[in-house]
Enzyme design. Structure first.
Site, PDB file in Angstrom:
ATOM      1  N   ASP A 185      63.448   4.490 -10.420  1.00 42.89           N
ATOM      2  CA  ASP A 185      63.101   5.910 -10.383  1.00 42.89           C
ATOM      3  C   ASP A 185      61.589   5.952 -10.215  1.00 42.89           C
ATOM      4  OD1 ASP A 185      62.366   8.539 -10.887  1.00 42.89           O
ATOM      5  OD2 ASP A 185      63.878   8.854 -12.433  1.00 42.89           O
ATOM      6  N   HIS A 186      61.136   6.346  -9.027  1.00 40.75           N
ATOM      7  CA  HIS A 186      59.702   6.210  -8.734  1.00 40.75           C
ATOM      8  C   HIS A 186      58.836   7.059  -9.648  1.00 40.75           C
ATOM      9  CE1 HIS A 186      60.691   9.774  -6.254  1.00 40.75           C
ATOM     10  NE2 HIS A 186      59.439  10.110  -6.455  1.00 40.75           N
ATOM     11  N   LYS A 217      54.655   6.193 -11.859  1.00 40.43           N
ATOM     12  CA  LYS A 217      53.405   6.937 -11.723  1.00 40.43           C
ATOM     13  C   LYS A 217      52.457   6.597 -12.869  1.00 40.43           C
ATOM     14  CE  LYS A 217      55.291  10.807  -9.070  1.00 40.43           C
ATOM     15  NZ  LYS A 217      54.439  10.582  -7.889  1.00 40.43           N
ATOM     16  N   HIS A 276      65.125  12.337 -12.595  1.00 36.79           N
ATOM     17  CA  HIS A 276      63.669  12.424 -12.717  1.00 36.79           C
ATOM     18  C   HIS A 276      63.239  13.200 -13.962  1.00 36.79           C
ATOM     19  CE1 HIS A 276      63.399  10.528  -8.936  1.00 36.79           C
ATOM     20  NE2 HIS A 276      63.524  11.585  -8.178  1.00 36.79           N
TER      21      HIS A 276
END
Length: 483
Positions: free
Chosen positions: A176-177, A181, A239
């Protein structure tokens, strides 16, 4: 401040779907930046694998063009040439036998083997099976899988079971990008690395928390796909859920993959069921220049949401009585992702009513300008009495950390390097995924059974008026959506 670059062990990374959009836009340009930073050993290799027929020279040129398009400022011509020399290509049939012997022959010895499944989830099981059948995978192999991790609890369980037939949970990296972050990780550093915040991080001092992921784009070009998922399945269940977990979780015993994920799982399992009166769903309208959601979906009767706002409660001692408001949507006023921790007002104001109402707010900005603000109340400069104003203590990474902040790896770069290191801290575990679907499924079923249709909202707005009313009825308001 000088960032440290620690090289990873030599590796072979195979990208299934290596000619696809994600590989061209994110994965390979990200790997190129890691190569330019000196993080990749010279004998590491990246192998593109897909159904289409290409020679390695064609594949290298394709990636060179992608780097020129999506990351033109990185590296030198010599570095680009060196990176391209590490690329190979093999034509592989995920559902057949073609190309697997050739892929096996490319694998090096005594190095990390990782396989990125940048393909449809329906192919995950077949790829996992063939990697083992052809002796390409072993007990140290790592596989990376992209979302969606199913469309409901049943499909998520089936997907996990298909992968578990051939790989141990410790080998599976569900990416999950958002978790890659820099600011998301700084949320944990701020909470658990500073005495200032953690004693206040509870319902006694926090009034509510807002999590917003706003996008200016619509679903142009992928309306038919999006109409089968909607904002709840596409964004909230993964997300936004992950952002909620990191905000609400208890301190883990140590910064260890399973310790962190155990605490995230506890948050998901502590979520109350959400009644429909605490949910607002919307669809963006045409604006005269661009079509609306119904046109993009190709279905004038679509009941799929492009916007959703929810009021969520975490039933545990830390958060009892503190609501979490989550919202996400397409075609909103600005592209903005943030977590806002809104503290309670002081129990008694010594300055009188004319001083107004003031609250401390900690804002964690995920995009576009990563950083944090802490709004504190001070006296407004000048004569005329005690006038109060809220001002931010700003920590924008690009300003606070100087030029080094520009070299911070983006989410995909960081996460892929974590795969090579074998660090699963920022990846979802199978039971996390299933627990999130177990919470989301009843809510989705409730509006589907009732036949609710999303309310329309204007393109370029902050979403439906009903979402504002949901906050107003409790004396709160959404933060402005701004870039």
């Amino acid at each position: 401040m000088v960032s440290r670059v620690i090289p990873v062990d030599p590796f072979d990374l195979v990208i299934f779907g290596g000619t696809g959009d994600l590989a061209r836009r994110k994965i390979l340009p990200g790997l190129y930046r890691r190569y330019c930073s000196g993080q990749m050993e010279d004998n590491s290799r990246i192998i593109g694998a897909a159904r289409s027929e290409h020679e390695t020279a064609e594949f290298r040129q394709m990636i060179a063009d992608a780097i020129a398009e999506f990351d033109p400022k990185s590296g030198s011509p010599e570095q680009l040439e060196g990176f391209l020399e590490r690329l190979e290509y093999v034509q592989v049939d995920a559902l057949g036998e073609a190309g697997w012997k050739e892929l096996a022959a490319l694998m090096g010895e005594n190095r990390v083997r990782a396989f990125y499944f940048s393909v449809a989830p329906s192919l995950f099981g077949a790829l996992a099976e063939r990697l083992h059948a052809h002796g390409i995978a072993d007990s140290e192999t790592r596989i990376v899988v992209e979302k969606p991790f199913g469309k409901d609890l049943a499909s998520a369980k089936a997907l996990n079971a298909a992968l578990a037939e051939h790989f141990d949970e410790s080998q599976i990296y569900r990416i999950d990008h958002y978790l890659g972050k820099e600011t998301v990780q700084n949320l944990m550093a701020v909470r658990f690395g500073n005495m200032l915040f953690e004693p206040l991080w509870n319902s006694q001092y926090i009034d509510h928390i807002q999590i917003t992921v706003a996008e200016t784009v619509g679903v142009d070009g992928r309306g038919e796909y999006y109409d089968r998922s909607g904002a709840m399945r596409d964004m909230v269940q993964n997300h936004l859920m992950q952002l909620l977990c990191l905000t609400a979780m208890e301190p883990p015993a140590k910064f260890d993959p399973d310790a962190v994920r155990d605490e995230k799982l506890k948050v998901i399992r502590a979520l109350n069921a959400v009644p429909l009166e605490d949910v607002v769903r919307g669809q963006y309208l045409a604006d005269g220049k661009k079509p609306g959601y119904l046109e993009h979906a190709g279905d004038p009767d679509s009941k799929t949401e492009s916007f959703i706002a929810l009021r969520v409660e975490v039933s545990n001692w830390r958060w009892a009585g503190t609501p979490f408001y989550m919202r996400t949507g397409k075609r909103l006023r600005a592209r903005s992702s943030e977590i806002a921790v809104v503290f309670k007002e002081t129990p008694h104001s010594i300055f009188g009513e004319e001083a107004g109402r003031h609250r401390n707010v900690l804002t964690i900005r995920l995009q576009p300008n990563e950083g944090m603000d802490l709004f504190v109340t001070i006296k407004e400069p000048g004569p005329g009495g005690m006038r109060l104003v809220d001002v931010p203590l700003d920590m924008t990474f690009a300003e606070a950390l100087g030029p080094e902040a520009e070299d911070v790896p983006d989410a995909y770069e960081r996460l892929i390097m974590d795969v090579i290191r074998g660090n699963q801290t920022l990846f979802m575990r199978g039971d996390e995924v299933e627990a999130a679907w177990a919470w989301a499924d009843p809510l989705i079923a409730s509006w589907e059974n009732r036949g609710d249709k999303p309310v329309p909202y204007e393109t370029g707005s902050t979403g439906p008026e009903e979402a504002l009313a949901m906050m107003h009825r409790e004396g709160r308001r959404w933060r402005d959506i701004r870039a």
